[in-house]
Scaffold this motif. Sequence first.
Motif, PDB file in Angstrom:
ATOM      1  N   ASN A  36      -1.498   2.112  11.241  1.00  0.00           N
ATOM      2  CA  ASN A  36      -2.752   2.211  10.586  1.00  0.00           C
ATOM      3  C   ASN A  36      -2.719   3.004   9.198  1.00  0.00           C
ATOM      4  O   ASN A  36      -3.698   3.195   8.463  1.00  0.00           O
ATOM      5  CB  ASN A  36      -3.819   2.989  11.311  1.00  0.00           C
ATOM      6  CG  ASN A  36      -5.076   2.110  11.069  1.00  0.00           C
ATOM      7  OD1 ASN A  36      -5.111   0.944  11.223  1.00  0.00           O
ATOM      8  ND2 ASN A  36      -6.565   3.136  11.246  1.00  0.00           N
ATOM      9  N   GLY A  38      -1.483   1.612   6.642  1.00  0.00           N
ATOM     10  CA  GLY A  38      -1.530   0.479   5.627  1.00  0.00           C
ATOM     11  C   GLY A  38      -0.237  -0.084   5.188  1.00  0.00           C
ATOM     12  O   GLY A  38      -0.115  -0.493   4.080  1.00  0.00           O
ATOM     13  N   LYS A  39       0.731   0.095   6.132  1.00  0.00           N
ATOM     14  CA  LYS A  39       2.190  -0.373   5.959  1.00  0.00           C
ATOM     15  C   LYS A  39       2.088  -1.943   5.835  1.00  0.00           C
ATOM     16  O   LYS A  39       2.732  -2.484   4.777  1.00  0.00           O
ATOM     17  CB  LYS A  39       3.192   0.089   6.914  1.00  0.00           C
ATOM     18  CG  LYS A  39       4.409  -0.443   6.753  1.00  0.00           C
ATOM     19  CD  LYS A  39       5.370   0.460   7.696  1.00  0.00           C
ATOM     20  CE  LYS A  39       5.033   0.407   9.298  1.00  0.00           C
ATOM     21  NZ  LYS A  39       5.299  -0.903   9.977  1.00  0.00           N
ATOM     22  N   SER A  40       1.282  -2.597   6.545  1.00  0.00           N
ATOM     23  CA  SER A  40       1.416  -4.335   6.592  1.00  0.00           C
ATOM     24  C   SER A  40       0.631  -4.620   5.011  1.00  0.00           C
ATOM     25  O   SER A  40       1.111  -5.272   4.460  1.00  0.00           O
ATOM     26  CB  SER A  40       0.529  -4.796   7.661  1.00  0.00           C
ATOM     27  OG  SER A  40       1.073  -4.320   8.780  1.00  0.00           O
ATOM     28  N   SER A  41      -0.336  -3.805   4.781  1.00  0.00           N
ATOM     29  CA  SER A  41      -1.240  -4.341   3.690  1.00  0.00           C
ATOM     30  C   SER A  41      -0.018  -3.942   2.395  1.00  0.00           C
ATOM     31  O   SER A  41      -0.174  -4.784   1.466  1.00  0.00           O
ATOM     32  CB  SER A  41      -2.434  -3.361   3.476  1.00  0.00           C
ATOM     33  OG  SER A  41      -3.225  -3.275   4.521  1.00  0.00           O
ATOM     34  N   LYS A  56       2.196  -8.085  12.417  1.00  0.00           N
ATOM     35  CA  LYS A  56       1.145  -7.945  13.565  1.00  0.00           C
ATOM     36  C   LYS A  56       1.231  -8.822  14.690  1.00  0.00           C
ATOM     37  O   LYS A  56       0.480  -8.929  15.648  1.00  0.00           O
ATOM     38  CB  LYS A  56      -0.274  -8.061  12.954  1.00  0.00           C
ATOM     39  CG  LYS A  56      -0.547  -7.049  11.750  1.00  0.00           C
ATOM     40  CD  LYS A  56      -1.013  -5.546  12.163  1.00  0.00           C
ATOM     41  CE  LYS A  56      -0.932  -4.727  11.217  1.00  0.00           C
ATOM     42  NZ  LYS A  56      -1.262  -3.054  11.585  1.00  0.00           N
ATOM     43  N   LYS A 145      -3.699   4.026   0.093  1.00  0.00           N
ATOM     44  CA  LYS A 145      -5.388   4.177   0.295  1.00  0.00           C
ATOM     45  C   LYS A 145      -6.038   5.058  -0.701  1.00  0.00           C
ATOM     46  O   LYS A 145      -6.922   5.509  -0.147  1.00  0.00           O
ATOM     47  CB  LYS A 145      -5.652   4.490   1.603  1.00  0.00           C
ATOM     48  CG  LYS A 145      -5.266   3.491   2.679  1.00  0.00           C
ATOM     49  CD  LYS A 145      -5.984   3.651   4.280  1.00  0.00           C
ATOM     50  CE  LYS A 145      -5.160   2.828   5.459  1.00  0.00           C
ATOM     51  NZ  LYS A 145      -5.692   3.129   6.707  1.00  0.00           N
ATOM     52  N   ASP A 147      -7.642   4.755  -3.083  1.00  0.00           N
ATOM     53  CA  ASP A 147      -9.185   4.019  -3.309  1.00  0.00           C
ATOM     54  C   ASP A 147     -10.039   4.648  -2.411  1.00  0.00           C
ATOM     55  O   ASP A 147     -11.181   4.781  -2.981  1.00  0.00           O
ATOM     56  CB  ASP A 147      -9.065   2.573  -3.361  1.00  0.00           C
ATOM     57  CG  ASP A 147      -9.026   2.119  -1.814  1.00  0.00           C
ATOM     58  OD1 ASP A 147      -9.900   1.811  -0.993  1.00  0.00           O
ATOM     59  OD2 ASP A 147      -7.777   2.000  -1.645  1.00  0.00           O
ATOM     60  N   LYS A 148      -9.713   5.477  -1.363  1.00  0.00           N
ATOM     61  CA  LYS A 148     -10.612   6.138  -0.519  1.00  0.00           C
ATOM     62  C   LYS A 148     -10.984   7.554  -0.892  1.00  0.00           C
ATOM     63  O   LYS A 148     -11.491   8.044  -0.154  1.00  0.00           O
ATOM     64  CB  LYS A 148     -10.341   5.937   1.019  1.00  0.00           C
ATOM     65  CG  LYS A 148     -10.222   4.545   1.359  1.00  0.00           C
ATOM     66  CD  LYS A 148     -10.210   4.532   2.743  1.00  0.00           C
ATOM     67  CE  LYS A 148     -10.452   3.202   3.436  1.00  0.00           C
ATOM     68  NZ  LYS A 148     -11.186   3.121   4.921  1.00  0.00           N
ATOM     69  N   SER A 180      -3.329  -0.576  -1.755  1.00  0.00           N
ATOM     70  CA  SER A 180      -3.332  -2.123  -1.605  1.00  0.00           C
ATOM     71  C   SER A 180      -4.507  -2.994  -1.978  1.00  0.00           C
ATOM     72  O   SER A 180      -4.666  -3.985  -2.703  1.00  0.00           O
ATOM     73  CB  SER A 180      -2.888  -2.333  -0.247  1.00  0.00           C
ATOM     74  OG  SER A 180      -1.723  -1.750   0.366  1.00  0.00           O
TER      75      SER A 180
HETATM   76  P1  GDP Z   1      -0.457  -0.582   9.163  1.00  0.00           P
HETATM   77  O1  GDP Z   1      -0.881  -0.362  10.863  1.00  0.00           O
HETATM   78  O2  GDP Z   1       0.086   0.623   8.922  1.00  0.00           O
HETATM   79  O3  GDP Z   1       0.370  -1.906   9.084  1.00  0.00           O
HETATM   80  O4  GDP Z   1      -1.580  -0.731   8.480  1.00  0.00           O
HETATM   81  P2  GDP Z   1      -2.789  -1.936   8.173  1.00  0.00           P
HETATM   82  O5  GDP Z   1      -2.192  -2.362   6.890  1.00  0.00           O
HETATM   83  O6  GDP Z   1      -2.974  -2.825   9.028  1.00  0.00           O
HETATM   84  O7  GDP Z   1      -4.213  -1.460   7.639  1.00  0.00           O
HETATM   85  C1  GDP Z   1      -4.856  -0.392   8.591  1.00  0.00           C
HETATM   86  C2  GDP Z   1      -6.226  -0.626   7.978  1.00  0.00           C
HETATM   87  O8  GDP Z   1      -6.359   0.207   6.945  1.00  0.00           O
HETATM   88  C3  GDP Z   1      -6.838  -1.924   7.875  1.00  0.00           C
HETATM   89  O9  GDP Z   1      -8.111  -1.885   8.294  1.00  0.00           O
HETATM   90  C4  GDP Z   1      -6.713  -2.205   6.413  1.00  0.00           C
HETATM   91  O10 GDP Z   1      -7.628  -3.209   5.646  1.00  0.00           O
HETATM   92  C5  GDP Z   1      -6.748  -0.712   5.621  1.00  0.00           C
HETATM   93  N1  GDP Z   1      -5.978  -0.635   4.386  1.00  0.00           N
HETATM   94  C6  GDP Z   1      -4.838  -0.640   4.205  1.00  0.00           C
HETATM   95  N2  GDP Z   1      -4.535  -0.437   2.947  1.00  0.00           N
HETATM   96  C7  GDP Z   1      -5.733  -0.129   2.186  1.00  0.00           C
HETATM   97  C8  GDP Z   1      -6.070   0.451   1.092  1.00  0.00           C
HETATM   98  O11 GDP Z   1      -5.265   0.482  -0.023  1.00  0.00           O
HETATM   99  N3  GDP Z   1      -7.284   0.713   0.752  1.00  0.00           N
HETATM  100  C9  GDP Z   1      -8.231   0.786   1.926  1.00  0.00           C
HETATM  101  N4  GDP Z   1      -9.595   1.058   1.375  1.00  0.00           N
HETATM  102  N5  GDP Z   1      -8.056   0.425   3.104  1.00  0.00           N
HETATM  103  C10 GDP Z   1      -6.752   0.066   3.314  1.00  0.00           C
END
Ligand code: GDP
Length: 198
Positions: A36, A38-41, A56, A145, A147-148, A180
């Motif tokens: 969670n 943000g790795k995939s994003s 995923k 993330k 931006d948060k 992302s």
């Molecule tokens: P993973 O489990 O590490 O692959 O994480 P995901 O890429 O699936 O992201 C997990 C959650 O964080 C999702 O709801 C994404 O939309 C959100 N997310 C990922 N990157 C960002 C970012 O740069 N900014 C914001 N605000 N949300 C993000």
Amino acid sequence: MENIIEKRCSFLKSVFNFNELPNNNLKEIAFWGRSNTGKSSLLNSIIKDNIAKTSKTPGRTQCLNFFEVPNKIRLVDLPGYGYSKVSKSKIKNWNRLIIEYISKRENLTSIFLLIDSRHGLKSIDLEAINILESFGNHFFVVLTKIDKINKTQLNKCSKTTKNFLSTVTSAEDEVLVTSSKKKLGIKELKKKIINIIN
Ligand code: GDP
């Protein structure tokens, strides 16, 4: 030059066992971090091939997913850690494959360790850092993330992270900051990858 990653990188294979790894003729860069984070994003921001979908896909979340720019580099998506819904035996399984990959892979050049900028380094991240340091893996920390959070919070998180990393020999001192969502820091991240290729 940064565009070659977007344009030419595509899914190569999923690996469930160490003996299934592709040949070691290309440098590899691995992406790791808490689930969670943000790795995939982030990978999706670097690669056009729909990596988030690949990573995923049920059954592919617990393995090493390889993406390749032919003749240049491979990007490796490692399973995220700290996801409590997975059974203990599976966690052990992930760890063994990750640990084997991290400790034995000769062509693994660098690791990007992703940390959610809202939370900073958690104890489980420190464990991951310990593992990387114990095997002497060169790595970068990437705050995600951004931006948060606001500027003050980001400065604080960057500073704390940098201070900690200055005590870790195998870590790059510089901390990358990304979003992302807002496409921040993506160009810089790609530049790091290009530098590793060259
Ligand atoms: P993973 O489990 O590490 O692959 O994480 P995901 O890429 O699936 O992201 C997990 C959650 O964080 C999702 O709801 C994404 O939309 C959100 N997310 C990922 N990157 C960002 C970012 O740069 N900014 C914001 N605000 N949300 C993000």
